[in-house]
Design an enzyme around this catalytic site. Structure first.
Site, PDB file in Angstrom:
ATOM      1  N   TYR A 141       0.846  -1.188   0.000  1.00 52.35           N
ATOM      2  CA  TYR A 141       0.000   0.000   0.000  1.00 52.35           C
ATOM      3  C   TYR A 141       0.886   1.244   0.000  1.00 52.35           C
ATOM      4  CZ  TYR A 141      -3.870  -3.082   1.451  1.00 52.35           C
ATOM      5  OH  TYR A 141      -4.814  -4.075   1.544  1.00 52.35           O
ATOM      6  N   SER A 199     -13.074  -5.029   0.995  1.00 55.78           N
ATOM      7  CA  SER A 199     -14.058  -4.437   0.071  1.00 55.78           C
ATOM      8  C   SER A 199     -15.487  -4.801   0.487  1.00 55.78           C
ATOM      9  CB  SER A 199     -13.797  -4.879  -1.365  1.00 55.78           C
ATOM     10  OG  SER A 199     -12.570  -4.396  -1.831  1.00 55.78           O
ATOM     11  N   LEU A 201     -17.946  -3.029   1.248  1.00 53.43           N
ATOM     12  CA  LEU A 201     -18.967  -2.121   0.723  1.00 53.43           C
ATOM     13  C   LEU A 201     -18.846  -1.941  -0.783  1.00 53.43           C
ATOM     14  CD1 LEU A 201     -18.792   0.537   3.572  1.00 53.43           C
ATOM     15  CD2 LEU A 201     -20.518  -1.251   3.262  1.00 53.43           C
ATOM     16  N   GLN A 258     -16.454  -0.716  -2.740  1.00 54.80           N
ATOM     17  CA  GLN A 258     -15.985   0.627  -3.105  1.00 54.80           C
ATOM     18  C   GLN A 258     -17.074   1.693  -2.961  1.00 54.80           C
ATOM     19  OE1 GLN A 258     -12.846   0.320  -3.566  1.00 54.80           O
ATOM     20  NE2 GLN A 258     -12.900  -1.888  -3.846  1.00 54.80           N
TER      21      GLN A 258
END
Length: 330
Positions: free
Chosen positions: A70, A216, A218, A220
Site C-alpha cells: 500500500y 471491500s 462495501l 468501493q
C-alpha cells in the site's frame, strides 16, 4: 495518553487469545497516492489520517489492517505516525500487516520484516499475512518462514490473504506441524460478492477455527446507495475504481433492488445503508467473519463505528440474504 471511549463486543482472532472488534479499519486509503496500488486512492494529509484513526479508536475499533504494497510502505508509515502522535498503547491498537509475495521467495519474509516494523514506528505486528497466493516459493516454505518470525518474537500471529480452500488448509497444516495455527484468511466478501460461500473457503474456515477478514465489504461504496441516488458522483471518483462494472449504468440497475432494501432497513433501524450492509456481514455467519472497511474522510469512520452499535434481527438478516442472492457473485 489516548483512551477509547466506546466499548464494543469483541471476538477472538482465529484460535488465538487476541480479541478484536468485529470491524477493523482498512488502511489502503493511507497510501498517499504512491505506487501502482496506492494510486487507487487520492493522497490524504497526515492530519486527516490522525483524525480517522482517533475516531475509529474512540468508537471501539481496536485493529488496523495495512500492507507493504500500500503505497510502497506509505500506509504503514502513516498508520505508525498516527498511533505515535496519538500516544496509543500497543494493546489498544493492534496491527495487521501483509508481506507482498509477487516475484519473491519465502526468504524475503524473514529478510524484510525489520523494514516493516521500522515503517510502523517500531510497533508490534500482531497479525502478519501473506498478501497473495502468488510467490516464487511454496506455501510450505512461506509458512515455515512465518513460524520462524513467531519464534523470534517478530510477529504474534500468522494469516493469509486470497488463499483458496486447498492452500488455506495447507497453510494451516504446515503451521500446525510447527506448533502454531493459521489465524485468518483475508478475502473479498460482501453482499455483492459471496464466492467464498460456494468455493469451500468459508466452510473450511468454520471447520478449522480460522477468522475470515472481509475486504471491500462495501464494494468501493456501491452498497452505500449514494451512487444509485446520484450517478453523477461517479464522475468525481479519482483512480481506477470508477471503471468497475458496478459503477456502470447496467451495474447500478442490477444492484438497485438490494440497495433499496438496505435503504428500507436503514430507515427501520435509524441507521445508514452502509451500516446495515456491514452489520449483516459481521453477524450472518456468527463470529467467523470480520470486516475491514476503509475511511478516507472522518464521516466514513463514523459510519463504520455505527455499524457496531446494533444487531439486525434474524428475520431481517434473512431478508437481506435473499435479496443479495439475486444479484451477488457466487
Amino acid at each position: 495518553m489516548m483512551s477509547t471511549k466506546t466499548k464494543v463486543a469483541q471476538r477472538r482472532l482465529g484460535k488465538s487469545k487476541m480479541k478484536i472488534s468485529a470491524l477493523g479499519l482498512g488502511c489502503w486509503q493511507f497510501s498517499k497516492g504512491q505506487g501502482f496500488v496506492g494510486r487507487f486512492w487520492p493522497d490524504m494529509p497526515q492530519e486527516d489520517i490522525n483524525d480517522i484513526v482517533k475516531m475509529s479508536l474512540e468508537g471501539g475499533i481496536n485493529w488496523f489492517d495495512t500492507a507493504e504494497v500500500y503505497g510502497k510502505g506509505q500506509s504503514e508509515q502513516a498508520l505508525g505516525e498516527a498511533l505515535t502522535n496519538l500516544n496509543v498503547p500497543e494493546d489498544q491498537a493492534l496491527i495487521a500487516d501483509k508481506w507482498w509475495p509477487l516475484m519473491r521467495g519465502s526468504y524475503s519474509i524473514t529478510s524484510t520484516i525489520d523494514k516493516r516494523i521500522e515503517a510502523l514506528n517500531g510497533r508490534t505486528i500482531d497479525l502478519y499475512q501473506v498478501h497473495q497466493p502468488f510467490s516464487l516459493s511454496s506455501v510450505k516454505a512461506q509458512m515455515k518462514a512465518m513460524a520462524e518470525l513467531i519464534r523470534n518474537n517478530k510477529v504474534r500471529h500468522v494469516g493469509v490473504s486470497n488463499f483458496n480452500e486447498y492452500k488455506m488448509r495447507e497453510a494451516q497444516q504446515v503451521l500446525q506441524d510447527e506448533g502454531y495455527f493459521l489465524a485468518s484468511n483475508q478475502v473479498k466478501y460482501s453482499l455483492l460478492d459471496r464466492r467464498i460461500e460456494k468455493n469451500g473457503v468459508l466452510d473450511a474456515a468454520k471447520e478449522l477455527g480460522i477468522t475470515i477478514i472481509a475486504y471491500s465489504p462495501l464494494e468501493q461504496g456501491i452498497l452505500s446507495g449514494k451512487f444509485h441516488k446520484n450517478p453523477e458522483l461517479i464522475s468525481n471518483i479519482s483512480g481506477p475504481r470508477k471503471y468497475s462494472s458496478l459503477f456502470k449504468p447496467s451495474g447500478l440497475r442490477k444492484t438497485k433492488p438490494l440497495v433499496e432494501l438496505l435503504e428500507q432497513m436503514a430507515e427501520k433501524y435509524g441507521v445508514s445503508e452502509t451500516q446495515i450492509a456491514l452489520n449483516w456481514l459481521i453477524h450472518y455467519h456468527g463470529n467467523t467473519v470480520v470486516a475491514i472497511p476503509g475511511a478516507s474522510k472522518k464521516h466514513h469512520a463514523k459510519e463504520n463505528i455505527g455499524a457496531l452499535q446494533f444487531i439486525l434481527s434474524d428475520e431481517d438478516m434473512d431478508a437481506i440474504e435473499q435479496a443479495s442472492r439475486k444479484v451477488a457473485r457466487f
